[in-house]
Scaffold this active site. Structure first.
Site, mmCIF file in Angstrom:
data_model
loop_
_atom_site.group_PDB
_atom_site.id
_atom_site.type_symbol
_atom_site.label_atom_id
_atom_site.label_comp_id
_atom_site.label_asym_id
_atom_site.label_seq_id
_atom_site.Cartn_x
_atom_site.Cartn_y
_atom_site.Cartn_z
ATOM 1 N N TYR A 258 30.768 140.903 -8.165
ATOM 2 C CA TYR A 258 31.555 142.137 -8.274
ATOM 3 C C TYR A 258 30.764 143.414 -8.000
ATOM 4 C CZ TYR A 258 34.920 138.974 -10.456
ATOM 5 O OH TYR A 258 35.793 137.948 -10.692
ATOM 6 N N GLU B 58 48.037 145.193 -3.992
ATOM 7 C CA GLU B 58 47.169 144.300 -4.780
ATOM 8 C C GLU B 58 45.744 144.419 -4.247
ATOM 9 O OE1 GLU B 58 48.484 140.196 -4.699
ATOM 10 O OE2 GLU B 58 46.489 139.466 -5.215
ATOM 11 N N SER C 248 36.405 140.966 -5.053
ATOM 12 C CA SER C 248 35.847 139.777 -4.392
ATOM 13 C C SER C 248 36.876 139.197 -3.422
ATOM 14 C CB SER C 248 35.489 138.731 -5.444
ATOM 15 O OG SER C 248 36.658 138.283 -6.120
ATOM 16 N N ARG D 69 36.799 131.681 -3.087
ATOM 17 C CA ARG D 69 36.341 131.277 -4.421
ATOM 18 C C ARG D 69 37.118 130.033 -4.895
ATOM 19 N NH1 ARG D 69 36.121 136.353 -8.201
ATOM 20 N NH2 ARG D 69 34.886 134.862 -9.439
HETATM 21 C C1 DQA Z 1 39.310 139.948 -9.326
HETATM 22 C C2 DQA Z 1 39.448 138.483 -8.906
HETATM 23 C C3 DQA Z 1 40.120 137.667 -10.002
HETATM 24 O O1 DQA Z 1 40.237 136.318 -9.598
HETATM 25 C C4 DQA Z 1 39.299 137.729 -11.266
HETATM 26 O O2 DQA Z 1 39.945 137.033 -12.303
HETATM 27 C C5 DQA Z 1 38.977 139.124 -11.678
HETATM 28 C C6 DQA Z 1 38.575 140.080 -10.647
HETATM 29 C C7 DQA Z 1 38.539 140.782 -8.268
HETATM 30 O O3 DQA Z 1 38.620 141.998 -8.343
HETATM 31 O O4 DQA Z 1 37.854 140.224 -7.423
HETATM 32 O O5 DQA Z 1 38.959 139.461 -12.850
HETATM 33 O O6 DQA Z 1 40.604 140.507 -9.445
#
Ligand code: DQA
Length: 145
Positions: free
Chosen positions: A23, A98, A102, A107
């Protein structure tokens, strides 16, 4: 669209120390500051919020919809589970982008499914914190149409 709600879900308050390899090292406050500067150049007022609680996110999406504001939503893990968030977006009419820091598609398989993507105007992932700025640009572009 004069106002955009930037809504952050669970565990995003930990940015800066949370899995920095995934992140990055910016805190949520850093991201908020950057985004505020960008919003000013676009003439947009920002409401930048974070909660670990699903109901807060639902309330804020509804609030945005009632205010005619757009939404940049990083719903964190609720992205993959929350029908309530999906219904809030669809039901409130808030134009929503949205965002994920990441690349969720690179993933674990459980991150590949989004409950909210089908009711969002667009999805941005994998560009790190810059994804929030891209989302703001995207919303501003949609508002011009
Ligand atoms: C996230 C990706 C999600 O899968 C994860 O649970 C997060 C962060 C991201 O910003 O990459 O909490 O939303």
């Amino acid at each position: 669209m004069r106002t955009v709600f930037v809504i952050n879900g669970p565990n995003l308050n930990l940015l800066g120390t949370r899995e920095p390899g995934v992140y990055g090292s910016l805190t949520l406050a850093d991201i908020g500051r950057r985004l505020k500067t960008k919003a000013e150049t676009l003439g947009i007022a920002l409401e930048f919020r974070q909660s670990n609680h699903e109901g807060d996110l639902v309330d804020w999406i509804q609030e945005a919809g009632q205010a005619g504001a757009g939404v940049v939503l990083n719903a964190g893990a609720y992205t993959h589970t929350s029908i309530a968030l999906r219904d809030a977006i669809a039901g409130s009419g808030a134009v929503t982008v949205e965002v994920h820091i990441s690349n969720v598609h690179a993933r674990e398989p459980f991150r590949h499914r989004s409950m909210i993507a089908p009711v969002c105007a667009g999805v941005i992932c994998g560009f790190g914190a810059a994804g929030y700025e891209l989302a703001l640009d995207g919303l501003a572009g949609l508002a011009e149409k």
